[in-house]
Design an enzyme around this catalytic site. Sequence first.
Site, PDB file in Angstrom:
ATOM      1  N   ASP A  33       0.820  -1.215   0.000  1.00  0.00           N
ATOM      2  CA  ASP A  33       0.000   0.000   0.000  1.00  0.00           C
ATOM      3  C   ASP A  33       0.855   1.267   0.000  1.00  0.00           C
ATOM      4  O   ASP A  33       2.026   1.247   0.390  1.00  0.00           O
ATOM      5  CB  ASP A  33      -0.880   0.036   1.251  1.00  0.00           C
ATOM      6  CG  ASP A  33      -2.012  -0.965   1.202  1.00  0.00           C
ATOM      7  OD1 ASP A  33      -2.050  -1.795   0.274  1.00  0.00           O
ATOM      8  OD2 ASP A  33      -2.866  -0.934   2.118  1.00  0.00           O
TER       9      ASP A  33
ATOM     10  N   HIS B 129       3.742  -2.423   3.088  1.00  0.00           N
ATOM     11  CA  HIS B 129       3.719  -1.050   2.568  1.00  0.00           C
ATOM     12  C   HIS B 129       5.019  -0.724   1.828  1.00  0.00           C
ATOM     13  O   HIS B 129       6.095  -0.967   2.361  1.00  0.00           O
ATOM     14  CB  HIS B 129       3.522  -0.044   3.708  1.00  0.00           C
ATOM     15  CG  HIS B 129       2.202  -0.165   4.403  1.00  0.00           C
ATOM     16  ND1 HIS B 129       1.961  -1.149   5.348  1.00  0.00           N
ATOM     17  CD2 HIS B 129       1.057   0.551   4.296  1.00  0.00           C
ATOM     18  CE1 HIS B 129       0.708  -1.018   5.791  1.00  0.00           C
ATOM     19  NE2 HIS B 129       0.145  -0.001   5.176  1.00  0.00           N
TER      20      HIS B 129
END
Length: 286
Positions: free
Chosen positions: A97, A243
């Site tokens: 992400d 991430h």
Amino acid sequence: MKKLYSIAFALLVLLLLIQPSTLSAHSSGGEEVPTWFWKKERDNRQQPDDIPQPEGGPELVERIKRPVSNIILQQRYPEIVVLRGSTEENRVALTFDDGPDPRFTPQLLDVLKENDVKATFFLMGARAAAYPELVQRIVDEGHIIGNHTYWHPNLVEVGDIATLETEVQRTEDTLAEIVGYRTKLFRAPYGFLFNELVERLGEMDYTVVGWSVDSLDWQEDPPNIIAYNVLSNTQPGSIILMHDGGDWTSDRTGTIQAVQQIIPSLQEQGIEFVTVPELLNIPYQK
């Protein structure tokens, strides 16, 4: 004899006092780096001038708020919200992400390429607009992209369907302009949604992708702790949250180094890495 017991007890207390601060951390040469030093490195970072920042704030601040559970939302909306794949096949999906982030995404892509692993990237629209070459590289190297809103707001705090629609549509237009197709995959910033937001995303023809394994890399622990979080919780069908980007204070170096541990460890167990659409047997574009 009493003196010996006293010395032994003193040594035991000293060991217990020292141990928490010397958990192994990242190191290029293999020697252990204390966790306090890892945190100090984060506190001394310089702010980049040109990277669009998440509007809702850093993961470290927002993620502890814990609104409606994604497990409950998946039970309420099984045709819209997905958290994992089938446990019958020995496959998992790595997802990332908050990119594309020029500080970390290229390094992560290099690691994935070296290991011939395909992943799924949920991209911020503002960052995609700022770094279209990174978006193109992600797609060119066989990875799948999804919509992660334009400015990464906390959608539950905003509580506005119109904001959701604007954020999603603007990101979709940006991504489509770069890669030539409109993604069908959506992940909410921080994973935060409520009933009405999920319903609207379903009407907009999105699959809302959650996760079943949280690496907790947003806490920025040392890489071997991040790897342990993943390896100790992964099973067939897992969707793993990591991430490749973050706010300006975030450092995803630990994530990159953890991925270098995670991939070979799971492959040795016979686990195959696939993209989310492959894992779930769903389309990735409209």
